[in-house]
Enzyme design. Sequence first.
Site, PDB file in Angstrom:
ATOM      1  N   HIS A  92       1.062  -1.380  -0.011  1.00  0.00           N
ATOM      2  CA  HIS A  92       0.299   0.388  -0.086  1.00  0.00           C
ATOM      3  C   HIS A  92       0.813   1.074  -0.134  1.00  0.00           C
ATOM      4  O   HIS A  92       1.826   1.416   0.636  1.00  0.00           O
ATOM      5  CB  HIS A  92      -0.738   0.492   1.162  1.00  0.00           C
ATOM      6  N   ASP A 111       0.762   3.921   1.330  1.00  0.00           N
ATOM      7  CA  ASP A 111       1.440   4.864   2.721  1.00  0.00           C
ATOM      8  C   ASP A 111       2.247   3.837   3.597  1.00  0.00           C
ATOM      9  O   ASP A 111       3.027   4.450   4.205  1.00  0.00           O
ATOM     10  CB  ASP A 111      -0.102   4.662   3.615  1.00  0.00           C
ATOM     11  N   LYS A 112       2.103   2.251   3.283  1.00  0.00           N
ATOM     12  CA  LYS A 112       3.073   1.881   4.455  1.00  0.00           C
ATOM     13  C   LYS A 112       4.366   0.969   3.240  1.00  0.00           C
ATOM     14  O   LYS A 112       5.296   1.123   4.140  1.00  0.00           O
ATOM     15  CB  LYS A 112       2.484   0.278   3.987  1.00  0.00           C
ATOM     16  N   GLU A 166      10.023  12.124   6.834  1.00  0.00           N
ATOM     17  CA  GLU A 166       9.104  11.835   6.479  1.00  0.00           C
ATOM     18  C   GLU A 166       8.992  11.199   5.074  1.00  0.00           C
ATOM     19  O   GLU A 166      10.532  12.113   4.693  1.00  0.00           O
ATOM     20  CB  GLU A 166       7.722  12.907   5.936  1.00  0.00           C
ATOM     21  N   GLU A 193      14.062  15.515   9.470  1.00  0.00           N
ATOM     22  CA  GLU A 193      15.529  16.593  10.575  1.00  0.00           C
ATOM     23  C   GLU A 193      16.607  15.131  11.034  1.00  0.00           C
ATOM     24  O   GLU A 193      15.492  14.116  11.583  1.00  0.00           O
ATOM     25  CB  GLU A 193      14.885  17.147  11.353  1.00  0.00           C
ATOM     26  N   LYS A 204      -5.924  -4.124   0.283  1.00  0.00           N
ATOM     27  CA  LYS A 204      -6.352  -3.852   1.822  1.00  0.00           C
ATOM     28  C   LYS A 204      -7.331  -4.608   2.318  1.00  0.00           C
ATOM     29  O   LYS A 204      -8.109  -5.609   0.745  1.00  0.00           O
ATOM     30  CB  LYS A 204      -6.940  -2.750   1.597  1.00  0.00           C
ATOM     31  N   PHE A 210      -9.218  -3.630 -10.625  1.00  0.00           N
ATOM     32  CA  PHE A 210      -7.696  -3.385  -9.564  1.00  0.00           C
ATOM     33  C   PHE A 210      -5.911  -3.403 -10.522  1.00  0.00           C
ATOM     34  O   PHE A 210      -5.391  -4.026  -9.416  1.00  0.00           O
ATOM     35  CB  PHE A 210      -8.215  -3.357  -7.819  1.00  0.00           C
ATOM     36  N   ASP A 252      -1.967   5.392  -6.268  1.00  0.00           N
ATOM     37  CA  ASP A 252      -2.718   6.701  -4.984  1.00  0.00           C
ATOM     38  C   ASP A 252      -1.238   7.536  -4.487  1.00  0.00           C
ATOM     39  O   ASP A 252      -0.676   6.236  -4.273  1.00  0.00           O
ATOM     40  CB  ASP A 252      -3.520   6.154  -3.921  1.00  0.00           C
ATOM     41  N   ALA A 253      -1.464   8.422  -4.172  1.00  0.00           N
ATOM     42  CA  ALA A 253       0.192   8.975  -3.234  1.00  0.00           C
ATOM     43  C   ALA A 253       0.568   8.439  -1.791  1.00  0.00           C
ATOM     44  O   ALA A 253      -1.027   8.137  -1.604  1.00  0.00           O
ATOM     45  CB  ALA A 253       0.228  10.384  -3.333  1.00  0.00           C
ATOM     46  N   ARG A 271       0.341   8.243   7.562  1.00  0.00           N
ATOM     47  CA  ARG A 271      -1.212   8.022   7.200  1.00  0.00           C
ATOM     48  C   ARG A 271      -2.224   6.644   7.668  1.00  0.00           C
ATOM     49  O   ARG A 271      -3.145   6.738   7.233  1.00  0.00           O
ATOM     50  CB  ARG A 271      -1.641   8.000   6.127  1.00  0.00           C
ATOM     51  N   LYS A 272      -1.429   5.529   8.143  1.00  0.00           N
ATOM     52  CA  LYS A 272      -2.587   4.487   8.862  1.00  0.00           C
ATOM     53  C   LYS A 272      -1.751   4.214  10.479  1.00  0.00           C
ATOM     54  O   LYS A 272      -2.190   3.736  10.746  1.00  0.00           O
ATOM     55  CB  LYS A 272      -1.685   3.023   7.721  1.00  0.00           C
ATOM     56  N   LYS A 318      10.509   7.801  13.299  1.00  0.00           N
ATOM     57  CA  LYS A 318      10.728   8.270  14.612  1.00  0.00           C
ATOM     58  C   LYS A 318      12.095   7.877  15.326  1.00  0.00           C
ATOM     59  O   LYS A 318      11.113   6.936  15.611  1.00  0.00           O
ATOM     60  CB  LYS A 318       9.635   9.171  15.111  1.00  0.00           C
ATOM     61  N   LYS A 358      10.967  10.894  20.117  1.00  0.00           N
ATOM     62  CA  LYS A 358      10.623  11.216  20.321  1.00  0.00           C
ATOM     63  C   LYS A 358       8.735   9.744  20.986  1.00  0.00           C
ATOM     64  O   LYS A 358       8.911   9.177  20.544  1.00  0.00           O
ATOM     65  CB  LYS A 358       9.541  11.142  18.695  1.00  0.00           C
ATOM     66  N   ASP A 417       5.859  10.211  21.020  1.00  0.00           N
ATOM     67  CA  ASP A 417       4.116   9.809  20.101  1.00  0.00           C
ATOM     68  C   ASP A 417       4.832   8.341  19.450  1.00  0.00           C
ATOM     69  O   ASP A 417       3.757   7.782  20.095  1.00  0.00           O
ATOM     70  CB  ASP A 417       4.641  10.410  18.627  1.00  0.00           C
TER      71      ASP A 417
END
Length: 419
Positions: A14, A16-17, A42, A55, A166, A241, A249-250, A255-256, A276, A280, A282
């Site tokens: 995918h 995003d992955k 990123e 960074e 998916k 598909f 898709d970008a 995003r997941k 990260k 971090k 998060d």
Amino acid sequence: MSYYFTSESVSEGHPDKIADQISDALIDYFLAFDPESKVACETLVTTGQVVLAGEVKSKTYLDVQKIAREVIAKIGYTKSEYMFDANSCGILSAIHEQSPDINQGVDKINKEEQGAGDQGMMFGYATNETKNYMPLALDLSHALLQELAELRKENNEIQYLRPDAKAQVTLEYDDNNKPIRIDSIVLSTQHDDFASEQVMLEKIKSDIKGILIPRIVVKYPEYKDFFNDNIKYHINPTGKFVIGGPHGDAGLTGRKIIVDTYGGKGAHGGGAFSGKDPSKVDRSAAYATRHIAKNLVASGIADEVLVQVSYAIGVAEPTGLYINTYGTSKVNLTDGEIAKRIQSIFPMTPYHIEQRLKLRNPIYSETAAYGHMGRENKIVKKVFTSPYEETITKEVELFTWEKLDKVDEIKAEFSKDFK
């Protein structure tokens, strides 16, 4: 009254992955050659193009283009017809040095005083509805796509699969919040072109039901009773598909976040993990709260536990620790009293989290697809090569936050409080 709950997962192919896996591969390389690296990386992927931004504060230099191409090839984007190919895609790096204003709040002369890399709140969750203490709908969604990826890479029983996919599973729960059956499965998989769309759809549906599902039942016998002839299947419901991946898709890092955690169960603080380093919170505190929640449920303190922790940037001690047992507590204590009692077992400063969970090791590539939680804790050897042909072999422990290493300590602490 019974109810329905749905979770989804996405494959390693995918968009995003792909972005998550590239970002985490860079983290691993930085930490392999300089464990004190501070990184926030990123990734953007689109048709024939990868953009790296972020960074870094590190003593090492990396060939980030080479690392990104290796990740893309490993996923399976190696053919020009995919319009995104490891060997030919353009890769632009806009990575620069970390802000000293941020770094001064994190790095301290005394490492135990290390501050949080940002403010925010993080959540961990566990439930006893599966043996890995994860929500069942998400666990099944991950399992479907992991097995589909294995079929694709075997290229034996099913030979038309492409990397993007998916899955989504809807469960019915009874009045006691226990899953009783699978109501529906949605699965969309990218595939090679077929001469006939009708033949294509019939073939894919037949293979998913006749090959993939039986393999899931054999591989995960604990889920056998959930599979029956009454499940509603929606397989490639839009039809064709062929165009997928970054060409369809970008994709972006982070995003997941619900796929990465608990599939919509529990809660989420909003911060992504991939790309990260562990300063971090998060990322590191989300792992630490999962560690707490899982050990509490495994100890019999409750059937279901949500843990929240929060921080101020540059400050070591958390601003708050919250626990919710959803009324399933087995001890004669309030949730607030449980929260106070566990703080001596699980110190939650960034330094103590990093040390307890061994987070300054290159352990992150494996987290970047099929979920960060509920995975197998194991020790592996990993090899990293620098642009100067320096090779490092490291033995690292993966998914340390999944260890049930605090159960005995928790039971001893609460031994007089069980109902």
